[in-house]
Design an enzyme around this catalytic site. Structure first.
Site, PDB file in Angstrom:
ATOM      1  N   SER A 101      32.956  24.874  45.341  1.00  0.00           N
ATOM      2  CA  SER A 101      32.932  23.891  44.263  1.00  0.00           C
ATOM      3  C   SER A 101      31.639  24.026  43.457  1.00  0.00           C
ATOM      4  CB  SER A 101      33.134  22.488  44.853  1.00  0.00           C
ATOM      5  OG  SER A 101      33.420  21.552  43.849  1.00  0.00           O
ATOM      6  N   ASP A 193      44.684  23.186  45.706  1.00  0.00           N
ATOM      7  CA  ASP A 193      43.537  22.350  45.355  1.00  0.00           C
ATOM      8  C   ASP A 193      43.981  21.265  44.381  1.00  0.00           C
ATOM      9  OD1 ASP A 193      41.107  21.295  44.245  1.00  0.00           O
ATOM     10  OD2 ASP A 193      40.068  23.103  44.885  1.00  0.00           O
ATOM     11  N   HIS A 225      41.130  20.643  48.321  1.00  0.00           N
ATOM     12  CA  HIS A 225      39.769  21.005  47.921  1.00  0.00           C
ATOM     13  C   HIS A 225      38.789  20.953  49.086  1.00  0.00           C
ATOM     14  CE1 HIS A 225      36.728  21.724  44.840  1.00  0.00           C
ATOM     15  NE2 HIS A 225      35.983  20.760  45.365  1.00  0.00           N
TER      16      HIS A 225
END
Length: 245
Positions: A101, A193, A225
């Site tokens: 991320s 995700d 995620h």
């Protein structure tokens, strides 16, 4: 056996040594996500993944100061502080990096750290970079907000202005070139995700193609995620690409 050490004065300027032996030939460093602000994302995020990897590798995972108390480029500075600490105190000269991320964002920013830090530049160089693994990352913040307008809430906590986040990565600034050498780039994206679509990966891949930079684009059904960095499929990609076994 794990050990936590500090690389700065702030409590969040710390890293976790999951496995270290000076005889190991490889070092893998992990950088967590969490939208620059989530205290639930820490250097422990990668513990399950590390458990699936061979023991003949040094594993470190980084914490860094969080927003809104810290703003860009504080997060990037902390990554550089941590890398310099590992070089000085663990004699790490070369490393592979994995970022999830905004951890992936930080690796991307590291490649242009001299431009991004400018007068704040804290080091003339960082350790030599081998393979870079970008896992469900954010690569263009303007495009991120075009797709997810509500994300402006956490972006505004991490950046002082629209100009700052618009110029935060090389993807947004086509004339800015990478300033560090590295091994091979792997862009990894879970198709499950729920927070980031493939669009961010597509922008990154397009940029790399325009710059004639070789990379591998891998996508799969690897969970949500906050699940993807625990998955055995990611461990297998790391094992095979680093030839660890």
């Amino acid at each position: 056996m794990t050990q936590v050490v500090s690389y700065g004065e702030d409590p969040l300027q710390s890293l976790k040594e999951f496995n270290y032996n000076p005889q190991n030939q490889k070092t893998l460093i992990f950088i967590h996500g969490g939208a620059w602000r989530d205290p639930h994302n820490t250097y422990d995020d990668f513990g399950e993944l590390i458990d699936q990897l061979p023991r003949n590798v040094n594993y470190f995972s980084l914490n860094y100061r969080l927003s809104p108390q810290s703003k860009h480029p504080d997060h990037l500075e902390d990554v550089i502080y941590a890398l310099k600490f590992l070089e000085t105190h663990y004699n790490v000269k070369r490393a592979l990096l994995v970022g999830h991320s905004v951890g992936a964002t930080l690796i991307l920013q590291l490649l242009t750290y001299k431009t991004l830090l400018g007068e704040r530049m804290i080091s003339p160089h960082v350790i030599e970079l081998e393979n870079l693994y970008f896992l469900d990352g954010i690569y263009d913040i303007v495009e991120l907000l075009a797709e997810y307008p509500t994300y402006l809430l956490f972006v505004n906590e991490a950046f002082d202005s629209e100009t700052d986040y618009a110029n935060a990565t090389a993807i947004s600034r086509p004339t800015m070139n990478f300033e560090l050498d590295f091994g091979h780039i792997f862009i990894l994206q879970s198709l499950d995700d729920e927070l980031l679509s493939e669009r961010q990966l597509d922008f990154f891949a397009h940029y790399l193609k325009k710059k004639c930079i070789a990379f591998e684009d891998r996508r799969g059904h690897w969970g949500k995620h906050e699940e993807v960095y625990r998955r055995g499929e990611i461990a297998e990609i790391l094992r095979t690409s680093m030839q660890l076994d």
